[in-house]
Design a protein around this motif. Structure first.
Motif, PDB file in Angstrom:
ATOM      1  N   SER A 104       1.091  -1.181  -0.045  1.00 25.74           N
ATOM      2  CA  SER A 104       0.287   0.278  -0.133  1.00 25.74           C
ATOM      3  C   SER A 104       0.606   1.176  -0.107  1.00 25.74           C
ATOM      4  O   SER A 104       2.356   1.370   0.204  1.00 25.74           O
ATOM      5  N   ASN A 105       0.100   2.833  -0.465  1.00 26.50           N
ATOM      6  CA  ASN A 105       0.649   3.767  -0.224  1.00 26.50           C
ATOM      7  C   ASN A 105       1.994   3.669  -1.174  1.00 26.50           C
ATOM      8  O   ASN A 105       3.258   4.042  -1.012  1.00 26.50           O
ATOM      9  N   VAL A 106       1.825   2.614  -1.778  1.00 28.20           N
ATOM     10  CA  VAL A 106       2.975   2.521  -3.217  1.00 28.20           C
ATOM     11  C   VAL A 106       3.130   3.809  -3.968  1.00 28.20           C
ATOM     12  O   VAL A 106       2.713   4.730  -4.019  1.00 28.20           O
ATOM     13  N   LEU A 107       5.221   5.088  -3.759  1.00 27.67           N
ATOM     14  CA  LEU A 107       5.911   5.405  -4.446  1.00 27.67           C
ATOM     15  C   LEU A 107       6.427   5.355  -5.512  1.00 27.67           C
ATOM     16  O   LEU A 107       7.683   4.164  -5.595  1.00 27.67           O
ATOM     17  N   ARG A 108       6.481   5.639  -6.350  1.00 26.40           N
ATOM     18  CA  ARG A 108       6.907   5.602  -8.111  1.00 26.40           C
ATOM     19  C   ARG A 108       7.847   7.280  -7.763  1.00 26.40           C
ATOM     20  O   ARG A 108       8.245   8.019  -6.988  1.00 26.40           O
ATOM     21  N   GLY A 109       8.681   6.890  -9.224  1.00 30.14           N
ATOM     22  CA  GLY A 109       9.464   7.803  -9.148  1.00 30.14           C
ATOM     23  C   GLY A 109      11.602   7.255  -9.004  1.00 30.14           C
ATOM     24  O   GLY A 109      11.767   6.130  -9.194  1.00 30.14           O
ATOM     25  N   SER A 110      11.991   8.009  -8.531  1.00 24.59           N
ATOM     26  CA  SER A 110      13.772   7.817  -8.424  1.00 24.59           C
ATOM     27  C   SER A 110      13.362   6.819  -7.153  1.00 24.59           C
ATOM     28  O   SER A 110      14.738   6.689  -6.733  1.00 24.59           O
ATOM     29  N   PHE A 111      12.834   6.997  -6.000  1.00 25.75           N
ATOM     30  CA  PHE A 111      12.727   6.684  -4.831  1.00 25.75           C
ATOM     31  C   PHE A 111      11.284   5.705  -5.194  1.00 25.75           C
ATOM     32  O   PHE A 111      10.140   6.454  -4.643  1.00 25.75           O
ATOM     33  N   HIS A 112      11.422   4.028  -4.891  1.00 30.34           N
ATOM     34  CA  HIS A 112      10.534   3.493  -5.161  1.00 30.34           C
ATOM     35  C   HIS A 112      10.017   2.888  -3.915  1.00 30.34           C
ATOM     36  O   HIS A 112      11.025   2.288  -2.833  1.00 30.34           O
ATOM     37  N   ALA A 113       8.538   2.641  -2.764  1.00 28.16           N
ATOM     38  CA  ALA A 113       8.846   2.190  -1.670  1.00 28.16           C
ATOM     39  C   ALA A 113       7.472   2.148  -2.033  1.00 28.16           C
ATOM     40  O   ALA A 113       6.033   2.901  -2.362  1.00 28.16           O
ATOM     41  N   CYS A 114       6.989   1.165  -0.667  1.00 30.87           N
ATOM     42  CA  CYS A 114       5.243   0.593  -0.742  1.00 30.87           C
ATOM     43  C   CYS A 114       5.803   0.528   1.681  1.00 30.87           C
ATOM     44  O   CYS A 114       6.897  -0.233   1.511  1.00 30.87           O
ATOM     45  N   TYR A 115       4.796  -0.364   1.884  1.00 28.85           N
ATOM     46  CA  TYR A 115       4.265  -0.835   3.008  1.00 28.85           C
ATOM     47  C   TYR A 115       4.536  -2.137   2.565  1.00 28.85           C
ATOM     48  O   TYR A 115       2.856  -2.113   1.808  1.00 28.85           O
ATOM     49  N   LEU A 116       4.402  -3.144   3.425  1.00 32.98           N
ATOM     50  CA  LEU A 116       4.188  -4.216   3.325  1.00 32.98           C
ATOM     51  C   LEU A 116       3.221  -4.539   4.644  1.00 32.98           C
ATOM     52  O   LEU A 116       3.389  -4.495   5.234  1.00 32.98           O
ATOM     53  N   GLY A 117       1.918  -5.072   4.267  1.00 35.17           N
ATOM     54  CA  GLY A 117       0.772  -5.755   5.276  1.00 35.17           C
ATOM     55  C   GLY A 117       0.439  -7.438   4.735  1.00 35.17           C
ATOM     56  O   GLY A 117       0.947  -7.483   3.665  1.00 35.17           O
ATOM     57  N   TYR A 118       0.896  -8.287   5.608  1.00 38.74           N
ATOM     58  CA  TYR A 118       0.076  -9.204   5.452  1.00 38.74           C
ATOM     59  C   TYR A 118      -0.500 -10.009   6.827  1.00 38.74           C
ATOM     60  O   TYR A 118       0.015  -9.557   7.636  1.00 38.74           O
ATOM     61  N   SER A 119      -0.912 -10.670   7.195  1.00 38.40           N
ATOM     62  CA  SER A 119      -1.160 -12.304   7.770  1.00 38.40           C
ATOM     63  C   SER A 119      -1.028 -13.318   7.431  1.00 38.40           C
ATOM     64  O   SER A 119      -1.708 -14.098   6.074  1.00 38.40           O
ATOM     65  N   LEU A 120      -1.653 -14.564   8.034  1.00 37.64           N
ATOM     66  CA  LEU A 120      -1.902 -15.818   7.799  1.00 37.64           C
ATOM     67  C   LEU A 120      -2.415 -16.424   8.467  1.00 37.64           C
ATOM     68  O   LEU A 120      -2.428 -16.499  10.256  1.00 37.64           O
ATOM     69  N   GLY A 121      -2.847 -17.335   8.139  1.00 40.76           N
ATOM     70  CA  GLY A 121      -4.799 -17.995   9.139  1.00 40.76           C
ATOM     71  C   GLY A 121      -3.562 -18.743  10.005  1.00 40.76           C
ATOM     72  O   GLY A 121      -2.507 -19.322   9.907  1.00 40.76           O
ATOM     73  N   GLU A 122      -4.492 -19.089  11.101  1.00 43.39           N
ATOM     74  CA  GLU A 122      -3.613 -19.534  12.421  1.00 43.39           C
ATOM     75  C   GLU A 122      -3.543 -20.571  12.100  1.00 43.39           C
ATOM     76  O   GLU A 122      -2.558 -21.481  12.520  1.00 43.39           O
ATOM     77  N   LYS A 123      -4.389 -21.370  11.158  1.00 46.24           N
ATOM     78  CA  LYS A 123      -3.993 -22.675  11.094  1.00 46.24           C
ATOM     79  C   LYS A 123      -2.585 -22.984   9.888  1.00 46.24           C
ATOM     80  O   LYS A 123      -2.378 -24.585  10.047  1.00 46.24           O
ATOM     81  N   TRP A 124      -2.472 -21.870   8.921  1.00 44.29           N
ATOM     82  CA  TRP A 124      -1.551 -22.445   7.853  1.00 44.29           C
ATOM     83  C   TRP A 124       0.210 -22.021   9.469  1.00 44.29           C
ATOM     84  O   TRP A 124       0.992 -22.106   8.497  1.00 44.29           O
ATOM     85  N   GLN A 125       0.229 -21.596  10.484  1.00 42.58           N
ATOM     86  CA  GLN A 125       1.341 -21.056  11.113  1.00 42.58           C
ATOM     87  C   GLN A 125       2.407 -22.560  11.139  1.00 42.58           C
ATOM     88  O   GLN A 125       1.486 -23.751  11.520  1.00 42.58           O
ATOM     89  N   GLY A 126       3.483 -21.829  10.904  1.00 41.41           N
ATOM     90  CA  GLY A 126       4.905 -22.946  11.340  1.00 41.41           C
ATOM     91  C   GLY A 126       4.417 -24.322  10.397  1.00 41.41           C
ATOM     92  O   GLY A 126       4.982 -24.931  10.225  1.00 41.41           O
TER      93      GLY A 126
END
Length: 128
Positions: A104-126
């Motif tokens: 999210s909040n993807v920035l373009r140009g000479s400086f590329h950046a963004c925020y990364l968010g993620y989650s994994l369901g409980e039964k898929w942990q480990g």
């Protein structure tokens, strides 16, 4: 296998909507689309308590397909604009959401950046 949308660039600067897909033996990672409302509602309903310590406060609509229909319209527009990308992590048959990720909040140009968010369901942990 990795596929990009027609028109060239990986996240689709020039096409109507990016088409990104990564497939492995255990997982499919792809951008969300309008038909994913039920899958997303099921994922968040099933993992509501487990994800609570890490997620922002969510209203009840996060666990219902009707709430996701509205969100997916906005998400698709952000993806077309190139300012955010929302991914599903699915089983190989694409029936069950195992997790989600987003840039999210993807920035373009000479400086590329963004925020990364993620989650994994409980039964898929480990499971590596």
């Amino acid at each position: 296998m990795f596929a990009c949308g027609a028109g060239g660039l990986m996240f689709g600067y020039h096409n109507s909507g990016p088409k990104v897909r990564l497939t492995t033996d255990r997982l499919v990672v792809r951008l969300v689309h309008d038909r994913d409302a039920y899958r997303l509602a099921d994922y968040y309903a099933e993992n509501r308590e487990f994800l609570k310590p890490w997620e922002p406060v969510r209203d009840e609509s996060h666990c219902y397909p009707s709430g996701w229909q509205a969100r997916l319209g906005l998400i698709n527009e952000l993806q077309k604009q190139g300012s955010a990308y929302y991914f599903l992590l699915l089983d190989p048959d694409e029936n069950e959401v195992r997790g989600v990720a987003n840039f999210s909040n993807v920035l373009r140009g000479s400086f590329h950046a963004c925020y990364l968010g993620y989650s994994l369901g409980e039964k898929w942990q480990g499971r590596g």
